[in-house]
Design a protein around this motif. Structure first.
Motif, PDB file in Angstrom:
ATOM      1  N   HIS A 175      20.035 -32.751  40.599  1.00 53.48           N
ATOM      2  CA  HIS A 175      20.088 -33.546  39.366  1.00 53.48           C
ATOM      3  C   HIS A 175      18.271 -33.781  38.835  1.00 53.48           C
ATOM      4  O   HIS A 175      18.017 -34.622  39.213  1.00 53.48           O
ATOM      5  CB  HIS A 175      20.906 -34.528  39.010  1.00 53.48           C
ATOM      6  N   PHE A 176      17.942 -32.864  38.448  1.00 53.40           N
ATOM      7  CA  PHE A 176      16.430 -32.544  38.148  1.00 53.40           C
ATOM      8  C   PHE A 176      16.222 -33.896  37.326  1.00 53.40           C
ATOM      9  O   PHE A 176      15.040 -34.742  37.344  1.00 53.40           O
ATOM     10  CB  PHE A 176      15.952 -31.228  37.347  1.00 53.40           C
ATOM     11  N   ALA A 177      16.966 -34.243  36.260  1.00 51.78           N
ATOM     12  CA  ALA A 177      16.700 -35.230  35.287  1.00 51.78           C
ATOM     13  C   ALA A 177      16.521 -36.584  35.835  1.00 51.78           C
ATOM     14  O   ALA A 177      15.718 -37.321  35.427  1.00 51.78           O
ATOM     15  CB  ALA A 177      17.490 -35.425  34.108  1.00 51.78           C
ATOM     16  N   GLN A 178      17.101 -36.969  37.045  1.00 51.89           N
ATOM     17  CA  GLN A 178      17.155 -38.038  37.714  1.00 51.89           C
ATOM     18  C   GLN A 178      15.850 -38.295  38.504  1.00 51.89           C
ATOM     19  O   GLN A 178      15.565 -39.527  38.906  1.00 51.89           O
ATOM     20  CB  GLN A 178      18.349 -38.216  38.666  1.00 51.89           C
ATOM     21  N   THR A 179      15.018 -37.101  38.668  1.00 51.46           N
ATOM     22  CA  THR A 179      13.816 -37.213  39.624  1.00 51.46           C
ATOM     23  C   THR A 179      12.670 -38.188  38.693  1.00 51.46           C
ATOM     24  O   THR A 179      11.683 -38.535  39.347  1.00 51.46           O
ATOM     25  CB  THR A 179      13.179 -35.976  39.935  1.00 51.46           C
ATOM     26  N   GLY A 180      12.717 -37.772  37.462  1.00 52.10           N
ATOM     27  CA  GLY A 180      11.666 -38.424  36.603  1.00 52.10           C
ATOM     28  C   GLY A 180      10.577 -37.660  36.634  1.00 52.10           C
ATOM     29  O   GLY A 180       9.437 -37.904  35.718  1.00 52.10           O
ATOM     30  N   LEU A 181      10.602 -36.426  37.240  1.00 51.68           N
ATOM     31  CA  LEU A 181       9.430 -35.125  36.679  1.00 51.68           C
ATOM     32  C   LEU A 181       9.742 -34.624  35.547  1.00 51.68           C
ATOM     33  O   LEU A 181      10.648 -34.406  35.152  1.00 51.68           O
ATOM     34  CB  LEU A 181       9.576 -34.276  38.289  1.00 51.68           C
ATOM     35  N   ASP A 182       8.313 -34.092  34.977  1.00 50.67           N
ATOM     36  CA  ASP A 182       8.540 -33.288  33.728  1.00 50.67           C
ATOM     37  C   ASP A 182       8.462 -31.828  34.223  1.00 50.67           C
ATOM     38  O   ASP A 182       9.330 -31.278  33.422  1.00 50.67           O
ATOM     39  CB  ASP A 182       7.226 -33.648  33.056  1.00 50.67           C
ATOM     40  N   HIS A 183       8.173 -31.440  35.201  1.00 49.84           N
ATOM     41  CA  HIS A 183       8.137 -30.119  35.437  1.00 49.84           C
ATOM     42  C   HIS A 183       8.085 -29.976  37.022  1.00 49.84           C
ATOM     43  O   HIS A 183       7.582 -30.588  37.867  1.00 49.84           O
ATOM     44  CB  HIS A 183       6.759 -29.467  35.010  1.00 49.84           C
TER      45      HIS A 183
END
Length: 69
Positions: free
Chosen positions: A1-9
């Motif tokens: 779950h990419f959204a949970q990483t806090g990364l933009d890209h």
């Protein structure tokens, strides 16, 4: 779950023979130019570039010269 990483890209750079011959400064300059790198994080025993010469202390110096942390 990419959204949970806090990364933009997230950029995945495929490893290749020419990439293996790229020194740390040139690789980081490419990232700065192409994606506007502002912050680079590396963990313990991290190194990149030809011969793993791009250690964290060296990358800190490269960052000062190229304008990223």
């Amino acid at each position: 779950h990419f959204a949970q990483t806090g990364l933009d890209h997230l950029f995945i750079v495929p490893f290749s023979a020419p990439l293996a011959q790229t020194d740390a400064h040139d690789f980081m300059a490419l990232l700065r130019e192409k994606i506007g790198l502002k912050l680079f994080l590396g963990g313990p025993d991290f190194a990149l570039g030809k011969g793993r010469a791009g250690t964290i202390p060296q990358l800190q110096e490269i960052g000062k010269s190229l304008g990223f942390e």
